[in-house]
Write a protein that holds these residues in place. Structure first.
Motif, short mmCIF file in Angstrom:
data_model
loop_
_atom_site.label_atom_id
_atom_site.label_comp_id
_atom_site.label_asym_id
_atom_site.label_seq_id
_atom_site.Cartn_x
_atom_site.Cartn_y
_atom_site.Cartn_z
N ASP A 63 -33.28 -15.24 17.98
CA ASP A 63 -34.31 -14.60 18.52
C ASP A 63 -34.47 -13.32 17.84
O ASP A 63 -35.52 -12.64 17.71
CB ASP A 63 -34.20 -14.77 20.02
CG ASP A 63 -34.43 -16.24 20.58
OD1 ASP A 63 -35.03 -17.06 19.79
OD2 ASP A 63 -33.83 -16.44 21.72
N ALA A 64 -33.28 -12.59 17.95
CA ALA A 64 -33.16 -11.16 17.09
C ALA A 64 -33.49 -11.21 15.90
O ALA A 64 -34.28 -10.08 15.40
CB ALA A 64 -31.66 -10.87 17.43
N CYS A 65 -33.45 -12.20 15.10
CA CYS A 65 -33.67 -12.28 13.86
C CYS A 65 -35.39 -12.26 13.62
O CYS A 65 -35.95 -11.61 12.68
CB CYS A 65 -33.26 -13.42 13.04
SG CYS A 65 -31.29 -13.50 12.69
N VAL A 66 -35.67 -13.25 14.47
CA VAL A 66 -37.16 -13.39 14.48
C VAL A 66 -37.99 -12.00 14.80
O VAL A 66 -38.84 -11.59 14.27
CB VAL A 66 -37.65 -14.39 15.44
CG1 VAL A 66 -39.23 -14.47 15.60
CG2 VAL A 66 -37.27 -15.67 15.07
N PRO B 61 -36.67 -16.42 6.54
CA PRO B 61 -36.00 -17.57 6.66
C PRO B 61 -34.65 -17.44 5.94
O PRO B 61 -33.43 -17.80 6.40
CB PRO B 61 -36.54 -18.83 6.46
CG PRO B 61 -38.20 -18.47 6.92
CD PRO B 61 -38.09 -16.93 6.47
N TRP B 62 -34.54 -17.29 4.57
CA TRP B 62 -33.48 -16.95 3.73
C TRP B 62 -32.49 -15.95 4.28
O TRP B 62 -31.31 -16.08 4.03
CB TRP B 62 -33.86 -17.07 2.29
CG TRP B 62 -34.58 -15.59 1.98
CD1 TRP B 62 -36.07 -15.16 1.80
CD2 TRP B 62 -34.15 -14.48 1.59
NE1 TRP B 62 -36.12 -14.16 1.44
CE2 TRP B 62 -34.98 -13.46 1.36
CE3 TRP B 62 -32.58 -14.00 1.25
CZ2 TRP B 62 -34.84 -12.19 0.99
CZ3 TRP B 62 -32.29 -12.73 1.03
CH2 TRP B 62 -33.25 -11.87 0.58
N GLN B 63 -33.03 -14.76 4.63
CA GLN B 63 -32.34 -13.81 5.14
C GLN B 63 -31.72 -14.04 6.47
O GLN B 63 -30.41 -13.83 6.67
CB GLN B 63 -33.39 -12.64 5.28
CG GLN B 63 -33.90 -11.91 4.31
CD GLN B 63 -34.76 -10.92 4.56
OE1 GLN B 63 -35.59 -10.82 5.37
NE2 GLN B 63 -34.82 -9.75 3.56
N ARG B 64 -32.34 -14.75 7.20
CA ARG B 64 -31.57 -15.48 8.46
C ARG B 64 -30.51 -16.19 7.98
O ARG B 64 -29.52 -16.15 8.61
CB ARG B 64 -32.47 -16.36 9.18
CG ARG B 64 -32.91 -15.68 10.61
CD ARG B 64 -34.01 -16.33 11.37
NE ARG B 64 -35.31 -16.38 10.66
CZ ARG B 64 -36.27 -17.36 10.95
NH1 ARG B 64 -35.97 -18.39 11.86
NH2 ARG B 64 -37.36 -17.21 10.04
N ILE C 279 -26.84 -16.70 9.91
CA ILE C 279 -26.18 -17.97 10.27
C ILE C 279 -24.95 -18.53 9.32
O ILE C 279 -24.17 -19.03 10.12
CB ILE C 279 -27.41 -19.06 9.99
CG1 ILE C 279 -28.52 -19.00 10.94
CG2 ILE C 279 -27.00 -20.63 10.11
CD1 ILE C 279 -29.93 -19.81 10.63
N LEU C 280 -25.18 -18.06 8.08
CA LEU C 280 -23.92 -18.59 7.27
C LEU C 280 -22.76 -17.83 8.06
O LEU C 280 -21.64 -18.61 7.65
CB LEU C 280 -24.20 -18.34 5.65
CG LEU C 280 -22.84 -18.75 4.85
CD1 LEU C 280 -22.56 -20.01 4.91
CD2 LEU C 280 -23.54 -18.25 3.38
#
Length: 223
Positions: free
Chosen positions: A123-126, A132-135, A140-141
């Motif tokens: 949610d913080a990423c949004v 998406p690729w930055q997330r 995530i990775l």
């Protein structure tokens, strides 16, 4: 039973065994690198919202998880050259077979790691407007990798041990060389006992490291 142990014959075969060990380590390291990279990519495909992407990826995972590794190795060595009419280096073929097998298992390990990423972080990423690729790369990775490390390392040990299966298709790894030495010297007990100790010595440090990481993760979760 009065068996007389004699390890002296191994002295003249140390060079051959070391060459076999070199091939074994090459197989294990290359397959693990392949499994780590492709495993995460496959994990993302398995978790895709689009069924047309998700279904083939799931089929790939289930095929490699639900068929024997020995059968996969034999199939790659004998069937692929016949299908494409191209000769492929045996070591490269071994890496491919072991790496794809490990990719399927690592994909499941990554998937569990991704599912353990707190929803609040996504949610913080949004909220920050990350693409998406930055997330995926920056949020995530790293967390999925940290969560999956014990399983990934355990899978890596399994791949090292499964690499001995390539001996059945005449790849000159440690097991194949040991079989030749044991046959020539009529000393299978001594030969295979030494080889077992070599695999044990390679696997034990990684296994102990897995336990240390798991204890630290458990301690961190309890805080």
């Amino acid at each position: 039973m009065h068996y007389h142990f004699d390890f002296s014959f191994l002295a003249g075969n140390v060079g051959a065994l070391l060459e076999g060990l070199k091939v074994t380590i090459e197989l294990a390291m290359a397959a693990n690198l392949m499994g780590l990279v492709l495993g995460f990519a496959l994990c993302l495909l398995v978790m895709s919202r689009w069924a047309v992407v998700r279904a083939p990826a799931q089929l790939f995972v289930e095929f490699f998880r639900c068929t024997p590794a020995l059968l996969q190795i034999v199939w790659f060595f004998y069937c692929i050259p016949m299908m494409v009419n191209v000769f492929i280096d045996p070591v490269l073929m071994g890496i491919l077979a072991l790496g794809l097998n490990l990719t399927a298992f690592n994909a499941e390990a990554y998937r569990a790691g991704v599912q353990a990423v707190p929803k609040e972080h996504l949610d913080a990423c949004v909220a920050l407007g990350l693409k998406p690729w930055q997330r995926t790369i920056f949020v995530i990775l790293p967390q999925a990798l940290r969560n999956a490390v014990p399983v990934l390392m355990t899978n890596g040990i399994g791949t090292l041990q499964q690499s001995a299966l390539v001996a059945i298709v005449a790849v000159a790894d440690l097991m194949y060389v040991a079989k030749s030495v044991a046959t020539e010297a009529y000393r299978p007990i001594e030969t295979y006992s030494v080889v077992a100790l070599v695999y044990f010595a390679l696997s034990l440090p990684v296994a102990r490291l897995v336990h240390v990481i798991e204890r630290r993760q458990d301690a961190a979760h309890q805080r």
